[in-house]
Write an enzyme that holds these catalytic residues in place. Sequence first.
Site, PDB file in Angstrom:
ATOM      1  N   THR A 185       0.836  -1.189   0.000  1.00 35.32           N
ATOM      2  CA  THR A 185       0.000   0.000   0.000  1.00 35.32           C
ATOM      3  C   THR A 185       0.880   1.251   0.000  1.00 35.32           C
ATOM      4  O   THR A 185       2.047   1.205   0.371  1.00 35.32           O
ATOM      5  CB  THR A 185      -0.976   0.005   1.195  1.00 35.32           C
ATOM      6  OG1 THR A 185      -1.677  -1.241   1.228  1.00 35.32           O
ATOM      7  CG2 THR A 185      -1.990   1.123   1.102  1.00 35.32           C
ATOM      8  N   VAL A 213      -2.217  -2.642  -3.907  1.00 31.26           N
ATOM      9  CA  VAL A 213      -2.467  -3.930  -4.561  1.00 31.26           C
ATOM     10  C   VAL A 213      -2.540  -5.029  -3.500  1.00 31.26           C
ATOM     11  O   VAL A 213      -2.518  -6.213  -3.811  1.00 31.26           O
ATOM     12  CB  VAL A 213      -1.404  -4.270  -5.616  1.00 31.26           C
ATOM     13  CG1 VAL A 213      -1.552  -3.388  -6.851  1.00 31.26           C
ATOM     14  CG2 VAL A 213       0.012  -4.178  -5.043  1.00 31.26           C
ATOM     15  N   GLY A 230      -0.055   0.212   5.412  1.00 32.13           N
ATOM     16  CA  GLY A 230       0.246  -0.630   6.562  1.00 32.13           C
ATOM     17  C   GLY A 230      -0.822  -1.631   6.914  1.00 32.13           C
ATOM     18  O   GLY A 230      -0.893  -2.074   8.062  1.00 32.13           O
TER      19      GLY A 230
END
Length: 584
Positions: free
Chosen positions: A391, A410, A482
Amino acid sequence: MRKMPWPRAGALSPWLLASLLLIAAPAYCEAPAQKTVARAQAGASAAHPPGAAIASAHSLSTQAGLEIIGKGGNAFDAAIAVSSTLSVVEPISSGIGGGGFFLLHDAKSGRDVFVDARETAPAASTPAAYLDDKGELNRDRATNGPWSAGIPGLPAALVHLAQKYGKLPLKTSLAPAIRIAREGFPIYARLEKGYGSRREVMERYRGTREVFLAAGHAPKTGEILKQPDLARTLELLAAKGFDGFYRGDVADKLLAAVKEEGGQWQASELAGYKVREREPLRLKYRGWDIVTAPPPSSGGVAMAEILQVIEGWDLSKLDSAHRTHILAEAMRRAYRDRTIYLGDPDFVKMPLKRLTSPDYAAGLRATIHPDKATPSDLLSGQPAPLEDDETTHFSIIDRDGNRVSATQTVNLLYGSGMVAPGTGVLLNNEMDDFALRPGTPNAFGVMGFGANAPEPGKRMLSSMTPSFLESQDKVIAVGAPGGSRIITQVLLAILAYDAGLQPQQVAALPRIHHQWMPDVISAEQGALDADTVKQLQAMGHKVNAGESSWGNLQTVMWDKRANTLSGGTDPRNPVGLAEVLLKP
């Protein structure tokens, strides 16, 4: 116009850290204080920022955004440039084969809008499709290859931003990304390391081998990675808009690649993808107006719960152990509600008014013992996996006061690992964010139940939490990658801004996290001292105080009273850049 790069961190005074959460910061949080350039007399409040500020996870994407601002674009045009360039230079974290959330503020109208470009579930992706012969979750199918991929949403979002909010043609805003994809960029250590950890999966797929083994070997730091197929795909998107990706040549190649590897997508699912505009979630905290992400993000709801629960204490008057205890208990309760109640609002009815109400927070607060941990309902001996590389986030403020806080992904490292041949498009593996087997944790250690079960066209629950903060004197955009730890990173950033820290100091602060399951306080190495850990353990907490660093927070701030712009980029990521472009 004059560019002013911002140094990466600010020296953190002990009293500021003490007033937040932590007693000592690790070494990576120390650096010179930021510079700012004043454009208004002290005591006055400026109507417009003195220029534009962009913070992103890669210097090339920040520079792409500033290039578009320099051509007369606004924050929304710059967002297209930053987002698409990140899709080129950060395949480990995001791409046009994935999705994202864009929180926008239009200065002229004063309107805030949440653009939902989350991926959607293909019709074939039923829960049964992800179970093995024993009825257990097939982890490989859930996280690797075509079955792990949802229908991408990011290309549609770029078209939507250009058509509805930008000033420049889409082809202009996409030009930097197309150029970088064609000419290449230097591979950096995180890409090489991430590829190494996913190599076995990546090299299963013909299209992936064509991109990442084009030099005859795995990516190496310092080498130039060129992506001519991705450049052509972006050119088609620029020329034909939505149809350039979701219909025609690119769509045909995506469908063929998924079929070749045993997956099941339909042309109608690509052509039928739609961006959703949603009303953002709004809350107040100690003089701050906060605008943040609504479902299908869980971030805003969880953050609203946590902030309203902890508002019952003056954290600055508590010692480190009790501050951490209160935060962990509030996090625990919010993540429990996240697991049980939240999902795609187009499919699931959620008790959002109750979950975000002060009265509900007061009830949760009453269940917190001041000196004793509350055991989570379900316990797990497995620590939450680190999510530092998946991310990405960027934040933008322009000279008119428009702003963008955007998080795109993704999912896991390099998504599904599968590039569709001839497109350069690396597919996501967001299907793992659904509750594919209710009660079974996903790759981030987060469980889900029926509210987040897959259905055709449904959007999987996310933790992405792009946010705006505004006080009488300051306007801020902030967010982070995260996985499940996004929410607590943004939460700690809000507490840091409330304590008076500057953007780079906020980005550098050490982090803690609790997510209900597993029942453990996670902390970066050096974030909690030995005495604090000992006290927390005496209260009944399990503490993992030696984790590697995580996150990649990006934030920008307009100080209206001084009329200055500043930015903060996470020092955990050495290729990020926060930069300001001033007016002539």
